[in-house]
Design a protein around this motif. Structure first.
Motif, PDB file in Angstrom:
ATOM      1  N   ALA A  13       0.836  -1.201   0.000  1.00 41.95           N
ATOM      2  CA  ALA A  13       0.000   0.000   0.000  1.00 41.95           C
ATOM      3  C   ALA A  13       0.870   1.250   0.000  1.00 41.95           C
ATOM      4  O   ALA A  13       0.547   2.241  -0.665  1.00 41.95           O
ATOM      5  N   MET A  14       1.980   1.225   0.746  1.00 46.63           N
ATOM      6  CA  MET A  14       2.895   2.360   0.753  1.00 46.63           C
ATOM      7  C   MET A  14       3.520   2.563  -0.620  1.00 46.63           C
ATOM      8  O   MET A  14       3.648   3.690  -1.103  1.00 46.63           O
ATOM      9  N   ASP A  15       3.885   1.471  -1.281  1.00 44.83           N
ATOM     10  CA  ASP A  15       4.444   1.568  -2.638  1.00 44.83           C
ATOM     11  C   ASP A  15       3.428   2.192  -3.597  1.00 44.83           C
ATOM     12  O   ASP A  15       3.781   3.041  -4.429  1.00 44.83           O
ATOM     13  N   ASN A  16       2.181   1.764  -3.490  1.00 43.65           N
ATOM     14  CA  ASN A  16       1.131   2.331  -4.344  1.00 43.65           C
ATOM     15  C   ASN A  16       0.991   3.823  -4.106  1.00 43.65           C
ATOM     16  O   ASN A  16       0.855   4.615  -5.049  1.00 43.65           O
ATOM     17  N   ARG A  17       0.992   4.207  -2.830  1.00 42.29           N
ATOM     18  CA  ARG A  17       0.851   5.628  -2.482  1.00 42.29           C
ATOM     19  C   ARG A  17       1.985   6.451  -3.074  1.00 42.29           C
ATOM     20  O   ARG A  17       1.762   7.523  -3.642  1.00 42.29           O
ATOM     21  N   LYS A  39      -6.016   9.519 -15.257  1.00 42.35           N
ATOM     22  CA  LYS A  39      -4.736   9.546 -15.959  1.00 42.35           C
ATOM     23  C   LYS A  39      -3.584   9.364 -14.972  1.00 42.35           C
ATOM     24  O   LYS A  39      -2.591   8.697 -15.266  1.00 42.35           O
ATOM     25  N   ILE A  40      -3.726   9.969 -13.794  1.00 42.09           N
ATOM     26  CA  ILE A  40      -2.703   9.817 -12.752  1.00 42.09           C
ATOM     27  C   ILE A  40      -2.648   8.355 -12.304  1.00 42.09           C
ATOM     28  O   ILE A  40      -1.560   7.778 -12.154  1.00 42.09           O
ATOM     29  N   ALA A  41      -3.806   7.752 -12.090  1.00 43.90           N
ATOM     30  CA  ALA A  41      -3.846   6.347 -11.676  1.00 43.90           C
ATOM     31  C   ALA A  41      -3.217   5.454 -12.739  1.00 43.90           C
ATOM     32  O   ALA A  41      -2.443   4.531 -12.423  1.00 43.90           O
ATOM     33  N   ARG A  42      -3.538   5.714 -14.008  1.00 45.48           N
ATOM     34  CA  ARG A  42      -3.007   4.895 -15.101  1.00 45.48           C
ATOM     35  C   ARG A  42      -1.484   4.995 -15.163  1.00 45.48           C
ATOM     36  O   ARG A  42      -0.786   3.987 -15.316  1.00 45.48           O
ATOM     37  N   ARG A  43      -0.951   6.212 -15.022  1.00 46.91           N
ATOM     38  CA  ARG A  43       0.507   6.387 -15.053  1.00 46.91           C
ATOM     39  C   ARG A  43       1.163   5.689 -13.858  1.00 46.91           C
ATOM     40  O   ARG A  43       2.266   5.154 -13.977  1.00 46.91           O
ATOM     41  N   ALA A  44       0.486   5.697 -12.710  1.00 42.55           N
ATOM     42  CA  ALA A  44       1.037   5.072 -11.511  1.00 42.55           C
ATOM     43  C   ALA A  44       0.912   3.553 -11.542  1.00 42.55           C
ATOM     44  O   ALA A  44       1.524   2.861 -10.709  1.00 42.55           O
ATOM     45  N   GLY A  45       0.095   3.028 -12.466  1.00 43.95           N
ATOM     46  CA  GLY A  45      -0.090   1.588 -12.553  1.00 43.95           C
ATOM     47  C   GLY A  45      -1.010   1.036 -11.487  1.00 43.95           C
ATOM     48  O   GLY A  45      -0.867  -0.121 -11.068  1.00 43.95           O
ATOM     49  N   VAL A  46      -1.962   1.860 -11.043  1.00 41.81           N
ATOM     50  CA  VAL A  46      -2.941   1.407 -10.052  1.00 41.81           C
ATOM     51  C   VAL A  46      -4.341   1.672 -10.601  1.00 41.81           C
ATOM     52  O   VAL A  46      -4.528   2.459 -11.518  1.00 41.81           O
ATOM     53  N   GLY A  47      -5.321   1.027 -10.007  1.00 42.53           N
ATOM     54  CA  GLY A  47      -6.695   1.255 -10.406  1.00 42.53           C
ATOM     55  C   GLY A  47      -7.257   2.517  -9.780  1.00 42.53           C
ATOM     56  O   GLY A  47      -6.754   2.981  -8.743  1.00 42.53           O
TER      57      GLY A  47
END
Length: 206
Positions: A13-17, A39-47
Motif C-alpha cells: 500500500a505504501m508503494d502504491n501511495r 490519468k494519474i492512476a493509469r501512469r502510476a499503474g494502479v486502479g
C-alpha cells in the motif's frame, strides 16, 4: 478500550501511495492541475479505486503531492527575510519563485488557486504571502522598493510568468530569469518614475 491507534500502511500500500504521488507530481508539473485523476492512476499503474481510497478528492492529492514544494517555498521566503538587505532578499524571492514556477506549473497553480481573498485560503498560503508582504514592507523602508507597490503587483507578474511556454524546461527557466530581472527593475524605486495607476477592486482569475 474502543479507541485504536492508526495502523501503518502495508508495504504494498505504501508503494502504491508513493507511485501515485510521483505520477501526480510529474503530470501536475507538466500539464497543470487539470490532469484527470484516472490519468494519474493509469501512469502510476494502479486502479482508480486504489487512488481514491488513499486520496478521496483531488485537493487531498494536490496537498500531499506538493507538501515538499510548500516547505521549499517557506525556505525561500525565510531566506529572503533573513537577508540583512531587505531589497536583496525581496529580489531573491522573486528570482527563485519565478524559476520554480518555470520548472513546475502544478505547484504554481496550487499556490495561486485561492488568491486573492478566497474563503479557503490555507494557512500555508497565508503564511507565505504574509511573510512576503513583511519583506516588501522592509524593502520599502530602505527606499529601494517603490512606495506604491502592493502584493497584488507581485501576483500579477507571477501570473504573467506562468504564461511563458517554451520547448524545453531549460528554455523556460532562461525566459523566466529574464522576466524576473525585468519585473525587479519595474519594482525598484526611482525618483523619475511615473506612479502606478490607483489600485483597482479587481479579482484576479487564476
Amino acid at each position: 478500550m474502543t479507541d485504536r491507534l492508526p495502523q501503518p500502511l502495508r508495504s504494498d500500500a505504501m508503494d502504491n501511495r508513493e507511485r501515485v504521488l510521483a505520477s501526480a507530481r510529474a503530470l501536475f508539473a507538466a500539464e497543470g492541475l487539470d490532469v484527470p485523476m484516472r490519468k494519474i492512476a493509469r501512469r502510476a499503474g494502479v486502479g482508480p479505486a486504489t487512488l481514491y481510497r488513499r486520496f478521496p478528492t483531488k485537493q487531498d492529492l494536490v496537498t500531499a503531492a506538493f507538501a515538499e514544494q510548500m516547505r521549499g517555498c517557506y525556505t525561500v521566503v525565510d531566506e529572503g527575510l533573513a537577508d540583512p538587505d531587505p531589497w536583496r532578499g525581496f529580489c531573491l524571492v522573486i528570482e527563485k519563485i519565478f524559476e520554480s514556477q518555470a520548472r513546475d506549473r502544478g505547484f504554481t497553480e496550487a499556490f495561486m488557486s485561492a488568491f486573492p481573498g478566497a474563503l479557503d485560503f490555507t494557512a500555508d498560503r497565508a503564511h507565505a504571502l504574509n511573510s512576503i508582504a513583511e519583506l516588501a514592507r522592509r524593502a520599502k523602508d530602505t527606499g529601494h522598493l517603490r512606495a506604491d507597490f502592493v502584493l497584488d503587483d507581485l501576483m500579477l507578474v507571477i501570473m504573467a510568468n506562468r504564461g511563458i511556454r517554451a520547448k524545453t524546461t531549460a528554455a523556460g527557466v532562461a525566459a523566466s530569469r529574464r522576466f524576473a530581472a525585468l519585473a525587479i527593475q519595474a519594482f525598484r524605486a526611482s525618483a523619475d518614475r511615473e506612479p502606478l495607476p490607483p489600485v483597482g477592486r479587481w479579482e484576479l482569475v487564476v
